[in-house]
Design an enzyme around this catalytic site. Sequence first.
Site, PDB file in Angstrom:
ATOM      1  CG  HIS A 169      -1.800  -0.882   0.971  1.00  0.00           C
ATOM      2  ND1 HIS A 169      -3.332  -1.043   0.252  1.00  0.00           N
ATOM      3  CD2 HIS A 169      -2.004  -2.152   1.887  1.00  0.00           C
ATOM      4  CE1 HIS A 169      -4.106  -1.616   0.222  1.00  0.00           C
ATOM      5  NE2 HIS A 169      -2.809  -2.958   1.463  1.00  0.00           N
ATOM      6  CB  CYS A 211      -2.343   4.131  -3.997  1.00  0.00           C
ATOM      7  SG  CYS A 211      -3.642   2.222  -4.066  1.00  0.00           S
TER       8      CYS A 211
END
Lengths: 347, 577
Positions: A169, A211
């Site tokens: 992440h 991301c």
Amino acid sequence: MAIDRRRPKPSRRSHFVIRETLLLLFLLLICAPSPSSSSSSSSSSMHNNNWAVLVCTSRFWFNYRHMANTLSLYRTVKRLGIPDERIILMLADDMACNARNTYPAQVFNNENHQLNLYGDNVEVDYRGYEVTVENFLRVLTGRHDSAVPRSKRLLSDEGSHILLYMTGHGGDEFLKFQDSEELQSHDLADVVKQMKEKNRFKELLIMVDTCQAATLFSQLNSPGVLAIGSSMKGENSYSHHLDSDIGVSVVDRFTFYTLTFFEKLNMYSNASLNSLFASYNPTLLMSTAYYRTDLYERPLNEDRSCSSYEWLKVLQDRLADEKSDTIVMYGLGTMILLLTVSTWLST
Amino acid sequence: MASLRPLSRGPFLLLLIFFVFSLSLLRPIQGNGGSDGGGGGEEFSEELLLKPLPDRKVLAHFHFRSAAPPSAANGRHHHLFPKAIAQLVQKFQIRELELSFTQGRWNYERWGGSDPISTRNAKPPGVELWALFDLPTEEIDPTWKNLTHALSGLFCASINFLESPTAYSSPYWGFLSNNGNLRYGALPREAVCTENLTPWLKILPCRDKAGIASLLYRPSIYKGYYHSQRLRLLSSESKGIILEQTLTVVLQPNSYTSSLLSSSDAQLQPSWSLSQLFKKEMTGKCVLAKSSKIFLELERGLLEKIVEIRDDSWIGKFDGQVGSSLYEYKVDNSNENKPLDVGITWKLPLVWSSVHAPFQASRFLMGSGNERGSIAISLQSTQTHDQYFGDLNDCTVPVIVLQVVPWYVKVYYHTLQISIDGKPQTLSDVIEKIQVTPSEDKLLPGTLEIMLRFPCSMLSATLSLDFDKDSYTLTNILQMSYPDYDVSDDSSLLHNLQEKYLVRSYTEVLLVPLTTPDFSMPYNVITFTCTVLALYFGSLLNVLRGGLVRREIISQKDSARPGLVPLYFLGYLPAKE
């Protein structure tokens, strides 16, 4: 008298032949060790080994797909020729033998469960709570405690091509490690700069699947670095599909499409990075795969005998290993044999 | 032709000399057959023991043994013995070492606690490492640190977390008798998976390609109820190095043929065979092994009446410990066309129980609240006295308890209380020997080694210790190490299945919830402070701004305004300019 006249002639000829053969042998001996030595200057250093550093930074069961991403790359890299000794695999959690895994010792990246990524011969170098930002930076810079074993060190040199793959992440200019700390883009840029100063790589390929991945390498400014990110600033990277049997998503889109590209290749393929970039479809990825080539000197669409995927090329790698001595000795023997024959024939 | 000879002889001779020289260079590359000393004398043997367990499971115990003779020289060539292990022994001067990776809990009640398999292979979950060194005392701690790092690289586990002195202890006599050169450490939370098995198998001469290790189908092993891989090293000047690798797995066979008998509730035990358990066949032994055997252990008297052995090519039958028979199969005779498939089929349902250890040990917490508590260790007698002790009236049982507690659980050793059958005892009556190493904050764990003498006829005994919980800054719930006890059977520890041995048990891992900080406090503090400040500064500003004028409000009936708020309650009205 006839004998006297004949004697200087053969001696002159034999001297000449002896000198010639000695010169040839001397040249042979000089040239023989050269394939196995690497030159000292970095700009003219030859590529002679490949390394891969594969990092999965998330823990917990619902981040199964990050583990599957990393293991898919691990399997691909092993299949295309890099051995375990040259791969540093960092997995932040244990999914295969997790109590929630209904398929023990098996990790899949597809709901058809056809491929067990964990296999029989996986070797994880850093696992669990050892995957921290500190250990990651130590691996890349090579600054370890003296007790750290060789299998946990990145022993690359100025002729290495390194693949660095990170997944987990992330966000704007950071990557989250283990839910408690972050790696920031300027940290990564500093580490790459240190690596370049210490001549720890010839070319570095960074692939990031998180991301806003492109922000992680926005601060890089060392030459010889190529970076690919799965999404740009402000965009998220998405998972590909959910496996209803296991209960979580099993692979991310960017890695999935990267793997479909590599599954078509084998060890001897000549593929170029441009074809990899061209294979990414923003609609399918649901994000824009961004790549940074300004720091990379060679043009990407060159298809040469040493393919642009230096880390796919294995033959030079093999030559740099122990077997080169045998090959050289065999070559020397053959040449001497041929020389003997040619000398005997010429006289 | 005559003229050619003097011309070609010179350079030809020179070239010949060069050729011979290069050939001699080639020879050391090719000739590495291990025939130059040290390679001889090494031997390797492999064994597999299969045993049905009372609760419909099967125990499979793989045993690999490698021995290297002593060598005078430091560098040596190895033929079968793994070089990595020999280098480890030589570099760290190890006399004895045991490293185990375990997942699952050994069920002492159902699977037995006193046979050699459970005594030596029932290990605590996670990683356990202990080592005896041949070094002066001051060099042992740095050597231990280097050893943990080397093992973590070799076995792909985080064994390097044992490097700091807070993670390991040095028991004096509670674990093994030693003279200060023993170090013991354990990591209960370490995961065990294929990556730990891969290097463990690479140490074997045939790896997992041939021989008994080729049966190890990873999903089958990790699906089991208990699996423990153990590596044990013994090194001495006289005997050389002996390396023992064992893998103990408890599996559940999927048998669809077990049917319920209508007459009784007893269900037929599942029939199983090697190919069903491991999805692979035994097609030949490892050619480098001196011996390759498979043993099937059954309770004596089961054969012909209740159990049918599938493959009757067994070559020998032995008496094992505690009333069981061992059937031996030789793997040499099998090959790809005729695989060896050992297994049993149950003809009649049977319920039996394994032999228990004399005591069942368990550990639990007492007390409530976040400040203090008590650790209690309870020993329940399993009523198997007649097997161990002769005359009940006049005998006492020696029990050694070892407990290692991390520094953040502050145990008060003076609060030790022992009670037998519910009655508290005077400590001097029960304790024969006690050794306490108190914990030091952030430096050392606390170690308690205690030797007790219990009467054989007792039913249960409990030891309890009070402790204070430290308010630790981490939010994780951390686990502690666990104790074990020894019941000495009056004989030394021996390796053979048919001889006497020491009984050792481990309790469960104890989970101690530590106090976590109250995370709502910052919010509370901010709210209260801001309220107080707002009230103070607000009123101050009001007063400073223009003062508050007290007005008398005369209520006038005719000019009663329809306002709902009675104005006389408003004692103060802000002044208007």
